[in-house]
Design an enzyme around this catalytic site. Structure first.
Site: not given
Ligand code: NAP
Ligand code: GDD
Length: 385
Positions: A13-14, A90, A133, A135, A157, A161, A187, A192
């Protein structure tokens, strides 16, 4: 001077939003993509350039963060001015299933990048962004969380991190690298991943109102997250690397919302009032009222009759499946983005309403397309967990 960026996780996504953003700024963008048995570049296909085109500004390299030599070679080939390390396993819940892999990729991946920069003599040249993150705060010790709030990770995770966060700080302090952490809170966006909670909700909502699914099965509805739009958050990543000095920043909206409330708001976008009854595993969300005009305007008149008659038989659209509970949960995240606002001048454009609107209407459009294809006898993909 044209700048060059390397993005790991470019197919995520990002990565996709950041690549688009940097290309618009005139960058040459290199990305690391993993080999997969099915092509996984959907999110960046609109940026793709044929390898035979001269002077490309979007170039993909096969790679993996668990392969040191590959990481070093890609950095040597691209000679990036900026490296954005977004690659990660992630998904928090999945990290309990694949903890060692998560540690290797999410924890040590950035170490491989930092060491490569030293080995290649690029300390003065390359700036590094580490995708840290919220987290990390886990079992939070204060609300809201800022850059000085102690960390207490609650999943493999988050533990991985945590290492990545501190090794980034350590290389900055030890060797003078321009290496920064963005501590980003959740985000989301229309692109997503389908199994994160926001997208799971908006996809299911679209399928339910179009008659393609009956019930949305959820885990913990009471956890709270500080949700923003990914488009705003990739701008913050860029801004962090434009600062003269490297530093660590919280990126958040400053508002937290229950998962239950997110579901309620999403359904209300299409004229459906939900009510929740029962506790814990017996909690249910049911349709209390349909506002016909809003439903017709957002979903379409042709779907109202079918939806109303289904709901009159069984109004329950949300149920709990404990399989989605996590061994340890992060109950509440709420970020204080004051430092980012003051030092970076970062102000998000989207609020939660704007985010949910964007996601709901995108998924409605997507599911209408799926329905149309199915009606025509074509096979469509499910993307279920
Ligand atoms: P995402 O959609 O899950 O994308 C993760 C990316 O990492 C994908 O391109 C995936 O490739 C790649 N990847 C996974 N394993 C890998 C490996 N072994 N080597 C190289 N690439 C690998 O995550 P995102 O939401 O864009 O998040 C981007 C980053 O920000 C992540 O590090 C996540 O932990 C961090 N983050 C996200 C959030 C959030 O809310 N979105 C918040 C805080 C931090 P594939 O497409 O092949 O799976
Ligand atoms: N995925 C998921 N599926 N989460 C659920 C569900 C379900 O069916 N029901 C409830 N939840 C609750 C989870 O238990 C969690 O408390 C919350 O919804 C958010 O879950 P996710 O959307 O999976 O995100 P996350 O907060 O665990 O993690 C994401 O945000 C982090 C930053 O705070 C990911 O993007 C991480 O990579 C990122 O670091």
């Amino acid at each position: 001077m044209t700048k060059t960026a390397l993005i790991t996780g470019i197919t995520g996504q990002d990565g996709a939003y950041l690549a688009e953003f940097l290309i618009k700024k005139g960058y040459i963008v290199h990305g690391m993509k993993r080999r997969s048995s099915l092509i996984n570049t959907d999110r960046v296909d609109h940026l793709y350039q044929d390898p035979h085109v001269e002077k490309r500004n979007f170039i993909l390299h096969y790679g993996d963060l668990s392969d040191s030599m590959n990481v070093t070679r890609i950095i040597q080939e691209c000679q990036p001015d900026e490296i954005y390390n977004l690659g990660a396993m992630s998904h928090v819940k999945v990290s309990f299933d694949v903890p060692e892999y998560t540690a290797n990729t999410d924890g040590i991946g950035i170490l491989r990048i930092l060491e490569s920069i030293r080995l290649l003599g690029m300390v003065e040249r390359a700036r590094i962004y580490q995708a840290s993150t919220s987290e990390l705060y886990g079992l939070v010790s204060e609300i809201p969380q800022n850059e000085r709030t102690p960390f207490y990770p609650r999943s493999p995770y988050a533990c991985a991190k945590l290492y990545a966060y501190w090794i980034t700080v350590n290389y900055r302090e030890s060797y003078g690298l321009h290496a920064s952490n963005g501590i980003l809170f959740n985000h989301e966006s229309p692109i997503r991943g389908e199994t994160f909670v926001s997208r799971k909700i908006t996809r299911a909502l679209a399928r339910i109102v179009l008659g393609m699914q009956d019930v949305l099965y959820m885990g913990n509805l009471s956890s709270k997250r500080d949700w923003g739009h990914a488009k705003d958050y990739v701008k913050a990543m860029y801004m962090i690397l434009q600062q003269e000095k490297p530093d660590d920043y919280v990126i958040a909206t400053g508002i937290t919302t229950e998962v239950r409330e997110f579901i309620y708001k999403a359904f209300s976008m299409v004229g459906i009032d939900l009510e929740f009854t029962g506790k814990e595993e017996n909690e249910r969300g049911y349709v209390a009222k349909i506002n016909d005009d809003d439903f017709v305007n957002s979903v379409g008149a042709e779907y109202l009759g079918n939806f109303s008659s289904r709901i009159s038989i069984n109004p329950v659209v949300v149920e709990i499946d404990p399989a989605y509970y996590r061994p340890t949960e992060v109950d509440i995240l709420l970020g204080d983005p004051a430092k980012a606002r003051e030092k970076l001048g970062w102000i998000p454009e989207y609020d939660l309403h704007g985010l949910i609107t964007d996601m709901v209407f995108s998924d409605l459009q997507l599911m209408k397309k799926e329905k149309y294809l199915r009606k025509g006898g074509y096979l469509t993909l499910n993307y279920f967990e």
